[in-house]
Write a protein that holds these residues in place. Structure first.
Motif, short mmCIF file in Angstrom:
data_model
loop_
_atom_site.label_atom_id
_atom_site.label_comp_id
_atom_site.label_asym_id
_atom_site.label_seq_id
_atom_site.Cartn_x
_atom_site.Cartn_y
_atom_site.Cartn_z
N PHE A 100 0.86 -1.16 0.00
CA PHE A 100 0.00 0.00 0.00
C PHE A 100 0.90 1.21 0.00
CE2 PHE A 100 -3.89 -1.78 -0.01
CZ PHE A 100 -4.91 -1.08 0.60
N HIS A 102 1.97 4.85 0.69
CA HIS A 102 1.63 5.93 1.60
C HIS A 102 0.33 5.72 2.37
CE1 HIS A 102 2.54 9.61 3.50
NE2 HIS A 102 3.63 9.68 2.79
N LYS A 103 0.13 4.50 2.72
CA LYS A 103 -0.92 4.14 3.66
C LYS A 103 -0.26 3.13 4.59
CE LYS A 103 -5.18 4.33 0.99
NZ LYS A 103 -6.28 3.50 0.50
N VAL A 104 -0.92 2.82 5.67
CA VAL A 104 -0.38 1.76 6.52
C VAL A 104 -0.52 0.45 5.74
CG1 VAL A 104 -0.66 0.51 8.68
CG2 VAL A 104 -1.08 2.97 8.60
N PRO A 105 0.59 -0.30 5.55
CA PRO A 105 0.47 -1.54 4.79
C PRO A 105 -0.52 -2.50 5.44
CG PRO A 105 2.77 -0.99 5.21
CD PRO A 105 1.94 -0.06 6.04
#
Lengths: 159, 428
Positions: A100, A102-105
């Motif tokens: 992902f 720039h989101k929490v993976p």
């Protein structure tokens, strides 16, 4: 379908199951997870979310919720199979599931949930069309409706 | 030694990008930060549209800084149309902006940057030892999402902030809830400071640069203002940005780049802390006084620490803003004083100064110009990568050169952090 039915039945009958839809509704069949969970939300209250909800809040609540046993992410998965191919995966089987930007993976969420004794699965469907277009292809739409019906029936049976 | 370092698939630099460093005969020959993403033409897309339509289009530039784009656009459009917004509207916009800062910074500090410093390949690998901190980061993000949802209406692409006012004002109960939660969650921010203060910031990247940030009024710390402050002791009206910010292109990248009077410069949390950090009060002020020093002026790695300080600042600012907001009645929407005009909005997005310039004729946009922080930072990122590579090569420290270079890029948080782990090294 029979195999998936049996697997889902086993998961759902084992305890409270929460459903989280993933995907992009602007990319045709990639929106499958969101569309399925939007339909499920009407029938299974407080147990169905999608990635546009506050995922951090959902995951933190699930970690603390002693009653929830299973979390099923629903997403379009390219397994290089025929369109409509349906399977249930574990997070470790799907590398791309973790990426992902720039989101929490999602892998972090999966690992945290597993550390707190939750079973995590991904219900994946091979998409047919991934063009920039709103709405599922006819084939995948039919399958999405079947999945919704199946989950609702199995949930009713498990009560 | 010859070495070709390629950092591929740098996602979220408005799309796809990469870094290539070519080393030949123990000399850094070339450094390129490449943006593969095709032009998105947003500035052209809004030509002929009404200001309201513009407000629905421009935040789509970025789903991370969506509210910054909306705020900068509102500022530019309202200036152009002579709209004076009431104090309560401004305070609410500042409140939603704190939510976006918190959300972006907490993700970057705890999940994207920290693993490098703690020698983990990713935050995923950190979970076994640092589960508690990862959960705390998620709690911070959860709260930040709540701030954005309560004030702007949605977590992403909030529609509440409208031209001249607010669509729906949050209730007193909702606002008081945010105030209380901000206080409760402060220990998480303090833990972030504790971690940042314990890290080793390598010195290979040390070099002087020029910093720029928006200058908030009344000598306060903040993220919105009408002038731009530069570390050369200059201050210019945001409307005059074109006199000092020069855009240029490079053949290997689709992104336009910006320079300050022809030279690379830096914007972002570090620029803000370096330029106006001495205005911080309360806990954030104490932290600034305790930890800020001259190294911060020369090393981009401190941007991570600067973000951690801004997390503390936002959590202190939210209760103050709520108290101010609750003293004021819900105002009517302000109306345009004219249908034709020119205006520039200047806002600090999490990654730095964001400019939205509009020329409006008969209530239709005739021209727009948007300069993003990543565009401003790109030349300096490239320069600092070169400096770091040169220092490492000089000392023959080839072992973890890719990681060090990634850390420089990641320190700027230019939306490439998550993919900077995907390094491929090709030896010639």
């Amino acid at each position: 379908m029979k195999k998936i039915e049996r697997l889902l039945e086993k998961i759902i009958s084992a305890g409270k199951t929460v459903y989280i839809g993933l995907g992009n509704i602007n990319r045709c069949d990639d929106g499958l997870g969101i569309i399925i969970t939007n339909q499920l939300k009407k029938q299974l209250q407080n147990r169905v979310y999608n990635e546009y909800d506050n995922l951090e809040e959902i995951i933190l609540n699930l970690i603390e919720d002693q009653h929830t046993k299973n979390i099923i992410f629903i997403d379009a998965i390219d397994a290089e199979k025929a369109p409509g191919f349906l399977d249930i995966y574990t997070p470790n089987e799907l590398n791309s599931f973790y990426l992902f930007s720039h989101k929490v993976p999602l892998k972090i969420y999966c690992d945290l949930l597993k550390k707190h004794q939750k079973n995590v699965f991904i219900l994946g469907v091979q998409p047919k069309v991934l063009d920039f277009k709103v709405g599922l292809s006819d084939e995948i739409k039919k399958l999405a409706n079947t999945i919704v019906k199946l989950i609702v029936i199995l949930e009713k049976q498990s009560i | 030694m010859d070495k070709n370092i390629k950092i591929e698939a740098l996602a979220r630099v408005e799309g796809h990008g990469g870094i290539t460093v070519t080393i030949k005969n123990d000399k850094v020959e070339d450094v390129r930060v490449e943006i593969y993403e095709g032009p998105r033409l947003i500035e052209t897309l809004v030509v002929g549209k009404t200001p309201e339509e513009d407000l629905n289009i421009v935040p789509r530039i970025c789903a991370i800084c969506t509210l910054s784009h909306r705020y900068a656009a509102l500022q530019g459009l309202e200036k152009a149309l002579g709209i004076e917004v009431p104090k309560k509207v401004k305070l609410l916009r500042d409140l939603m902006h704190c939510g976006e800062m918190l959300e972006s910074h907490s993700l970057h500090v705890f999940i994207l940057a920290l693993p490098d410093f703690l020698a983990y390949p990713s935050a995923i690998a950190m979970i076994d030892k640092y589960e508690d901190d990862v959960i705390k980061a998620l709690q911070l993000k959860k709260f930040a999402n709540k701030v954005m949802r309560v004030v702007s209406g949605r977590i992403i692409h909030g529609e509440n902030p409208i031209l001249g006012g607010f669509g729906r004002y949050p209730s007193e109960e909702e606002l008081l809830g945010l105030k209380e939660e901000a206080k409760t969650i402060m220990p998480i921010a303090e833990r972030g400071i504790e971690i940042m203060a314990s890290l080793d910031y390598f010195s290979y990247a040390e070099a002087d640069t020029t910093f720029m940030c928006v200058n908030p009024p009344n000598k306060e710390y903040g993220f919105v203002g009408n002038t731009l402050l530069i570390s050369t002791n200059e201050e210019i009206d945001a409307e005059d940005y074109k006199k000092v910010i020069n855009e240029h292109i490079v053949p290997y990248s689709f992104a336009k780049r910006s320079r300050y009077k022809g030279k690379p410069f830096s914007v972002g949390a570090l620029a803000r802390i370096n330029l106006i950090g001495d205005r911080l009060k309360g806990k954030a002020g104490e932290i600034y006084k305790k930890y800020h020093n001259n190294y911060w002026l020369r090393n981009p790695l401190y941007n991570n620490f600067a973000q951690a300080i801004e997390i503390v600042y936002c959590l202190e600012e939210i209760p103050r803003l709520v108290d101010e907001i609750l003293k004021l009645p819900d105002p009517e929407k302000s109306k345009p004083a004219r249908l034709t005009g020119i205006g520039t909005g200047a806002v600090e997005a999490p990654r730095g100064t964001l400019l939205h310039h509009y020329e409006i004729e008969n209530y239709l946009i005739k021209k727009s110009d948007i300069i993003t922080p990543t565009a401003m930072n790109l030349d300096d990122i490239e320069r600092y990568i070169r400096i770091t590579a040169e220092n490492l090569v000089k000392q023959r420290k080839y072992n973890d050169i890719e990681l060090k270079l990634e850390m420089i890029a990641r320190a700027y948080d230019p939306c490439i952090s998550c993919s900077a782990h995907l390094v491929r090294v090709v030896r010639k």
